[in-house]
Scaffold this motif. Structure first.
Motif, PDB file in Angstrom:
ATOM      1  N   PRO A 139     -38.003 -12.158 -13.567  1.00  0.00           N
ATOM      2  CA  PRO A 139     -39.213 -13.386 -14.107  1.00  0.00           C
ATOM      3  C   PRO A 139     -38.427 -14.661 -14.442  1.00  0.00           C
ATOM      4  O   PRO A 139     -39.210 -15.586 -14.387  1.00  0.00           O
ATOM      5  N   PHE A 140     -37.078 -14.931 -14.402  1.00  0.00           N
ATOM      6  CA  PHE A 140     -36.433 -16.062 -14.755  1.00  0.00           C
ATOM      7  C   PHE A 140     -36.050 -16.774 -13.446  1.00  0.00           C
ATOM      8  O   PHE A 140     -35.212 -17.536 -13.557  1.00  0.00           O
ATOM      9  N   LEU A 141     -36.156 -16.011 -12.293  1.00  0.00           N
ATOM     10  CA  LEU A 141     -35.860 -16.755 -10.992  1.00  0.00           C
ATOM     11  C   LEU A 141     -36.223 -18.261 -10.890  1.00  0.00           C
ATOM     12  O   LEU A 141     -35.458 -18.944 -10.717  1.00  0.00           O
ATOM     13  N   PRO A 142     -37.617 -18.643 -11.063  1.00  0.00           N
ATOM     14  CA  PRO A 142     -37.877 -20.022 -11.033  1.00  0.00           C
ATOM     15  C   PRO A 142     -37.110 -21.059 -11.856  1.00  0.00           C
ATOM     16  O   PRO A 142     -36.770 -21.893 -11.438  1.00  0.00           O
ATOM     17  N   ALA A 143     -36.902 -20.582 -13.218  1.00  0.00           N
ATOM     18  CA  ALA A 143     -35.975 -21.301 -14.080  1.00  0.00           C
ATOM     19  C   ALA A 143     -34.614 -21.581 -13.670  1.00  0.00           C
ATOM     20  O   ALA A 143     -33.963 -22.357 -13.858  1.00  0.00           O
ATOM     21  N   VAL A 144     -34.087 -20.305 -13.011  1.00  0.00           N
ATOM     22  CA  VAL A 144     -32.755 -20.368 -12.524  1.00  0.00           C
ATOM     23  C   VAL A 144     -32.607 -21.288 -11.402  1.00  0.00           C
ATOM     24  O   VAL A 144     -31.668 -22.168 -11.282  1.00  0.00           O
ATOM     25  N   ALA A 145     -33.438 -21.396 -10.429  1.00  0.00           N
ATOM     26  CA  ALA A 145     -33.649 -22.068  -9.331  1.00  0.00           C
ATOM     27  C   ALA A 145     -33.665 -23.597  -9.833  1.00  0.00           C
ATOM     28  O   ALA A 145     -33.120 -24.661  -9.047  1.00  0.00           O
ATOM     29  N   VAL A 153     -27.127 -26.790 -17.340  1.00  0.00           N
ATOM     30  CA  VAL A 153     -26.655 -25.468 -17.906  1.00  0.00           C
ATOM     31  C   VAL A 153     -27.759 -24.660 -18.390  1.00  0.00           C
ATOM     32  O   VAL A 153     -28.675 -25.115 -18.923  1.00  0.00           O
ATOM     33  N   LEU A 154     -27.362 -23.247 -18.392  1.00  0.00           N
ATOM     34  CA  LEU A 154     -28.225 -22.289 -18.761  1.00  0.00           C
ATOM     35  C   LEU A 154     -27.472 -21.326 -19.935  1.00  0.00           C
ATOM     36  O   LEU A 154     -26.284 -21.175 -19.510  1.00  0.00           O
ATOM     37  N   ALA A 187     -22.311 -18.965 -10.472  1.00  0.00           N
ATOM     38  CA  ALA A 187     -22.347 -19.576 -11.892  1.00  0.00           C
ATOM     39  C   ALA A 187     -20.895 -19.831 -12.162  1.00  0.00           C
ATOM     40  O   ALA A 187     -19.959 -19.105 -12.210  1.00  0.00           O
ATOM     41  N   GLY A 188     -20.580 -21.074 -12.507  1.00  0.00           N
ATOM     42  CA  GLY A 188     -19.326 -21.485 -13.106  1.00  0.00           C
ATOM     43  C   GLY A 188     -19.523 -21.232 -14.835  1.00  0.00           C
ATOM     44  O   GLY A 188     -20.701 -20.981 -15.443  1.00  0.00           O
ATOM     45  N   PRO A 189     -18.448 -21.175 -15.466  1.00  0.00           N
ATOM     46  CA  PRO A 189     -16.879 -21.387 -14.852  1.00  0.00           C
ATOM     47  C   PRO A 189     -16.494 -20.145 -14.243  1.00  0.00           C
ATOM     48  O   PRO A 189     -16.944 -18.932 -14.662  1.00  0.00           O
ATOM     49  N   GLY A 190     -15.424 -20.385 -13.299  1.00  0.00           N
ATOM     50  CA  GLY A 190     -15.249 -19.115 -12.671  1.00  0.00           C
ATOM     51  C   GLY A 190     -14.821 -19.527 -11.233  1.00  0.00           C
ATOM     52  O   GLY A 190     -13.612 -19.845 -10.838  1.00  0.00           O
ATOM     53  N   PRO A 191     -15.930 -19.408 -10.333  1.00  0.00           N
ATOM     54  CA  PRO A 191     -17.253 -18.999 -10.570  1.00  0.00           C
ATOM     55  C   PRO A 191     -17.193 -17.440 -10.483  1.00  0.00           C
ATOM     56  O   PRO A 191     -16.458 -16.839 -10.055  1.00  0.00           O
ATOM     57  N   ARG A 192     -18.431 -17.290 -11.106  1.00  0.00           N
ATOM     58  CA  ARG A 192     -18.758 -15.538 -11.153  1.00  0.00           C
ATOM     59  C   ARG A 192     -19.999 -15.438 -10.465  1.00  0.00           C
ATOM     60  O   ARG A 192     -20.952 -16.235 -10.374  1.00  0.00           O
ATOM     61  N   THR A 193     -20.331 -13.999 -10.403  1.00  0.00           N
ATOM     62  CA  THR A 193     -21.641 -13.643  -9.846  1.00  0.00           C
ATOM     63  C   THR A 193     -22.435 -12.910 -10.766  1.00  0.00           C
ATOM     64  O   THR A 193     -22.019 -11.951 -11.173  1.00  0.00           O
ATOM     65  N   PHE A 194     -23.694 -13.292 -10.899  1.00  0.00           N
ATOM     66  CA  PHE A 194     -24.583 -12.695 -11.912  1.00  0.00           C
ATOM     67  C   PHE A 194     -25.972 -12.085 -11.241  1.00  0.00           C
ATOM     68  O   PHE A 194     -26.385 -12.916 -10.400  1.00  0.00           O
ATOM     69  N   ARG A 195     -26.582 -11.051 -11.399  1.00  0.00           N
ATOM     70  CA  ARG A 195     -28.029 -10.504 -10.901  1.00  0.00           C
ATOM     71  C   ARG A 195     -28.803 -11.238 -11.740  1.00  0.00           C
ATOM     72  O   ARG A 195     -28.884 -11.142 -12.942  1.00  0.00           O
ATOM     73  N   VAL A 196     -29.755 -11.773 -10.973  1.00  0.00           N
ATOM     74  CA  VAL A 196     -31.009 -12.639 -11.723  1.00  0.00           C
ATOM     75  C   VAL A 196     -31.784 -11.678 -12.466  1.00  0.00           C
ATOM     76  O   VAL A 196     -32.441 -12.065 -13.366  1.00  0.00           O
ATOM     77  N   GLU A 201     -32.964 -12.753 -21.175  1.00  0.00           N
ATOM     78  CA  GLU A 201     -33.520 -13.981 -21.928  1.00  0.00           C
ATOM     79  C   GLU A 201     -32.690 -15.179 -21.361  1.00  0.00           C
ATOM     80  O   GLU A 201     -31.793 -15.032 -21.168  1.00  0.00           O
ATOM     81  N   LEU A 202     -33.536 -16.086 -21.274  1.00  0.00           N
ATOM     82  CA  LEU A 202     -32.893 -17.549 -20.730  1.00  0.00           C
ATOM     83  C   LEU A 202     -33.453 -18.903 -21.580  1.00  0.00           C
ATOM     84  O   LEU A 202     -34.590 -18.756 -21.923  1.00  0.00           O
ATOM     85  N   ARG A 203     -32.379 -19.682 -21.922  1.00  0.00           N
ATOM     86  CA  ARG A 203     -32.701 -21.042 -22.581  1.00  0.00           C
ATOM     87  C   ARG A 203     -32.269 -22.134 -21.863  1.00  0.00           C
ATOM     88  O   ARG A 203     -30.876 -22.056 -21.414  1.00  0.00           O
ATOM     89  N   SER A 204     -33.075 -22.864 -21.112  1.00  0.00           N
ATOM     90  CA  SER A 204     -32.641 -23.998 -20.501  1.00  0.00           C
ATOM     91  C   SER A 204     -32.095 -25.131 -21.621  1.00  0.00           C
ATOM     92  O   SER A 204     -32.431 -25.189 -22.522  1.00  0.00           O
ATOM     93  N   SER A 205     -31.250 -26.157 -20.839  1.00  0.00           N
ATOM     94  CA  SER A 205     -30.554 -27.108 -21.439  1.00  0.00           C
ATOM     95  C   SER A 205     -30.587 -28.338 -20.772  1.00  0.00           C
ATOM     96  O   SER A 205     -30.808 -28.413 -19.486  1.00  0.00           O
TER      97      SER A 205
END
Length: 322
Positions: A139-145, A153-154, A187-196, A201-205
């Motif tokens: 559900p958070f894919l559009p926000a991540v995109a 930053v998320l 995503a950074g820092p790293g970078p590292r890989t995360f499954r969307v 929960e997600l909070r945009s900034s």
């Protein structure tokens, strides 16, 4: 061909603005002298192309001039419409945008190329997810995109496989990757890989970030897959396979690479395994067409399962038969 190169010069100047003869030559992989001749040919054709001398000079088109040429070949038109995967675009909230873009491109194509584009759309369909797997809810894919696009930053609550499972993370999303129907954010820092789909929960900034210089998403993903494969298959098993029996994936490729046919027609090979538990289930699917020789732990595990199965299916009275 010269005609194709002339169109390329025109489109490069239209999209990039001022370019020097050296830059055009490097882009088109020709000599600077060839660029000079091509520019003269464009002048002769009435194209409002101007050259400025000096350190900041170069060729440019008259302000406001736009060509209606697409420069597309039949193969390029086909590839353009094949690359538009409606499912992923819709997941990113771009389904209507993709449809509108394709409609505009199609309208601008000459009739013969329009036929090619229509044929490729009608005969090929891209379906990214694999079989036997439900589509992941993200559900958070559009926000991540949106955060990827705007370099924002998320702050997320993320579920991982080890304890503690639910953790808070600050992400600098460099890019999104769709792999076998599943979305990943690098995503950074790293970078590292995360499954969307594991973002709870997600909070945009409004905090901005800068992608490190030299970072390339495709290069990172290729290296990540290689590293994942190396970490996944850290064990080995020695097996015998009956004629016609086939293993899949890395094990199957190992059989093809180092398998040795024995006198009885069976094939002896050393294959990579993820774990004894995983190999136990995979090898049992071949039934009597495989024999595990090593490691001993895996051989005993399969023997114990086979014995339990033989006892269960051999005792018909316990199942309420005649």
């Amino acid at each position: 061909m010269k005609s194709s190169r002339l169109v390329s010069i025109l489109l490069l100047l239209q999209t990039r603005g001022r370019m020097t003869a050296a830059q055009l030559a490097e882009e088109l992989e020709v000599s600077v002298r060839t660029v000079y001749r091509d520019v003269e040919a464009l002048h002769a054709a009435g194209v409002p192309l101007y050259g400025d001398a000096g350190h900041a000079g170069g060729y440019r088109l008259l302000d406001g001039y736009r060509t209606r040429l697409t420069g597309l070949t039949a193969g390029e038109a086909e590839a353009l419409f094949l690359s538009g995967a409606p499912g992923p675009a819709a997941a990113l909230g771009l389904g209507s945008v993709l449809a509108a873009a394709q409609l505009k491109v199609r309208a601008a194509l000459p009739p013969e190329l329009r036929v090619h584009a229509d044929r490729i759309s009608g005969r090929f369909h891209l379906d990214a997810p694999g079989w036997y797997a439900d589509a992941d809810e993200a559900p958070f894919l559009p926000a991540v995109a949106a955060a990827v696009w705007n370099s924002r930053v998320l702050h997320v609550l993320y579920r991982r496989w080890r304890e503690p499972t639910d953790v808070e993370r600050r992400l600098e999303p460099y890019g999104l990757v769709l792999k076998a129907g599943r979305w990943y954010v690098v995503a950074g820092p790293g970078p590292r890989t995360f499954r969307v789909d594991q973002i709870l929960e997600l909070r945009s900034s409004e905090e901005e970030f800068t992608i490190p210089e030299g970072f390339d998403l495709a290069t990172y993903w290729a290296a990540y897959q290689r590293d994942f494969h190396d970490r996944l298959y850290h064990g080995e098993a020695v097996v015998r396979l009956a004629p016609g029996a086939r293993l899949t994936g890395s094990a199957g490729r190992a059989v093809e690479a180092n398998g040795r046919e024995m006198a009885d027609g069976w094939t002896l090979a050393t294959v990579p395994i993820e774990s004894v538990e995983h190999a136990h289930g995979e090898f049992l699917s071949l039934g009597a067409d495989i024999e595990v020789l090593e490691p001993e732990e895996l051989r005993r595990r399969i023997a114990r399962t086979a014995s339990e199965l033989a006892g269960r299916y051999g005792n018909r009275g316990a199942g309420g038969g005649d």
